[in-house]
Write an enzyme that holds these catalytic residues in place. Structure first.
Site, PDB file in Angstrom:
ATOM      1  N   ASP A 141      61.053 -15.692 -32.970  1.00  0.00           N
ATOM      2  CA  ASP A 141      61.246 -17.049 -32.475  1.00  0.00           C
ATOM      3  C   ASP A 141      62.378 -16.986 -31.450  1.00  0.00           C
ATOM      4  OD1 ASP A 141      61.517 -19.726 -32.001  1.00  0.00           O
ATOM      5  OD2 ASP A 141      61.877 -20.316 -34.079  1.00  0.00           O
TER       6      ASP A 141
ATOM      7  N   LYS B 219      65.830 -25.663 -24.644  1.00  0.00           N
ATOM      8  CA  LYS B 219      67.262 -25.456 -24.472  1.00  0.00           C
ATOM      9  C   LYS B 219      67.599 -24.871 -23.098  1.00  0.00           C
ATOM     10  CE  LYS B 219      67.837 -26.632 -28.846  1.00  0.00           C
ATOM     11  NZ  LYS B 219      66.470 -26.623 -29.367  1.00  0.00           N
TER      12      LYS B 219
ATOM     13  N   TRP C 284      65.968 -22.229 -39.550  1.00  0.00           N
ATOM     14  CA  TRP C 284      65.572 -23.540 -39.022  1.00  0.00           C
ATOM     15  C   TRP C 284      64.593 -24.157 -40.014  1.00  0.00           C
ATOM     16  CZ3 TRP C 284      60.933 -24.446 -35.545  1.00  0.00           C
ATOM     17  CH2 TRP C 284      60.920 -25.756 -35.026  1.00  0.00           C
TER      18      TRP C 284
END
Length: 408
Positions: free
Chosen positions: A215, A251, A133
């Site tokens: 993460d 999400k 990311w």
């Protein structure tokens, strides 16, 4: 005279630039595969029904007010978040060696954790996967780290994990380096290590005395199973690692703009928690002072209710199963068209994103000719694929690889 005359124009953020171009495009069959947000079969944003229900209940609770939360956030939210990540029966939980800090989504958790590690533990070197990311590098450098290094991850020819390169790079890392690990649904490749490979990674991290910083942006969202998606983190904790884990509810709760996150911290000695908490308090105080309440109250309300928790599990299964189905449909359409290349990786990958294997020129061709908006790296968001556009996306990929052939 202007104080600002020396400021140069910064580069655009690719994914937001793509979204702007998509919105301005009047082509009827345009498709947005850039933005990392869930979409329904109709291509619309979805507010989870359980979130709507929680908001209505909270709105009618006259005991709630708009006073500041504590600097470290809503304690019920953080404790429930950490337990959801680690499991209620985790030794770290039962022995009170783990705690959470409410943050500004997963991004804020990464930043708070990174700044603490740089300021109070003197860490200067961090490693991130190649690719990762895009914000990982920026966050850690802005937080005070001095040296950013990559470890190999994606194998272009295999369309899978480069475990040999990964282990070699971690073996060469200096003692004390912080290693950013994706808990599940690796962004952007959608390719995760197997449990056996996670064991190999943990072995190297232990032997080289590296610090794992997970993460976790997709717990439950990736597979539909909260426990399965937390396996890697729990495995490290069960092996006795001290670690940080950034959790995001963007999400799996659909709380993208509420900026709801948690930094879970696992230590081996509970006696160290008061000092660590006190210094993280000052880290947050100098950054954003304290977090917002709305999203945290929603999550805490749902996680603290047996009935709502089960409803939420149903919601995340709805999202994950739709994405899995679109992976199957896209692969089927590509293979029916006899599209050049092997497309097994589309269904072998997991989570929101897929690394298609298209190169930069092919990806840009998809945007310019077919109005299928995707990143230059070839990454697509599977959420943007629907029953109504999957044939068009597949046909666009087929035409692109026919017009611009290369190793795929």
């Amino acid at each position: 005279m202007s104080w600002f005359s020396s400021v140069e124009l910064g580069p655009p953020i690719e994914v937001f630039q793509l979204t702007k171009q998509f919105q301005e495009d009047d082509f009827p069959q345009k498709v947005n595969l850039g933005v990392g947000a869930y979409r329904t079969d109709e291509g619309k944003p979805w507010v989870l029904p359980v979130v709507r229900a929680a908001e209505k209940t909270l709105a009618n609770d006259d005991t709630l007010n708009k006073e500041y939360l504590p600097v470290l956030g809503l304690d019920l939210f953080s404790s429930l978040s950490t337990k959801m990540l680690l499991g209620n029966d985790s030794a770290a939980v039962t022995e009170n060696r783990a705690f959470g800090v409410q943050t500004l989504s997963g991004t804020g958790a990464l930043r708070v954790g990174a700044e603490f590690l740089a300021t109070y533990l003197g860490r200067t070197v961090f490693y991130y996967s190649k690719p990762t990311w895009e914000n990982h590098r920026l966050i850690f450098l802005n937080a005070g780290f001095k040296e950013a290094k990559e470890y190999r991850y994606w194998h272009e020819e295999k369309h899978g994990l480069d475990i040999e390169g990964l282990l070699e790079d971690l073996n060469n890392a200096p003692e004390g380096a912080v290693i950013i690990l994706h808990a599940c649904a690796h962004n952007p490749t959608g390719c995760d290590p197997t449990q056996e490979q996670w064991g190999q990674i943990a072995k190297v991290i232990r032997e080289k005395k590296l610090f794992p910083f997970f993460d976790s942006a997709y717990q439950g969202f990736a597979s539909g199973d909260l426990d399965k998606d937390a396996w890697a983190v729990r495995s490290f904790v069960n092996q006795g690692f001290e670690l940080f884990c950034a959790q995001s509810y963007a999400k799996n709760f659909g709380l993208y703009n509420e900026r709801t996150g948690n930094l879970s911290i696992v230590l081996n000695n509970a006696a160290h928690i008061p000092a660590v908490k006190s210094q993280i308090t000052w880290t947050v105080r100098g950054m954003y002072s304290n977090p917002p309440s709305h999203g945290a109250r929603i999550v805490a309300h749902v996680l603290n209710s047996k009935d709502l928790f089960e409803q939420w599990r149903g919601n995340i299964q709805t999202m994950s199963s739709r994405i899995i189905e679109m992976r199957k449909r896209l692969r089927e359409e590509l293979e029916t068209l006899r599209t050049p290349g092997n497309w097994n990786h589309i269904t072998e990958q997991i989570g929101m994103f897929s690394y298609t294997g298209l190169n930069q020129s092919q990806s840009q061709h998809m945007v310019k000719k077919h109005h299928v908006y995707m990143l230059k790296s070839g990454r697509i968001s599977m959420c943007g694929i629907t029953p109504n556009n999957v044939k068009y996306v597949a046909a666009s990929i087929y035409e692109t690889l026919t017009a611009l052939p290369s190793k795929i």
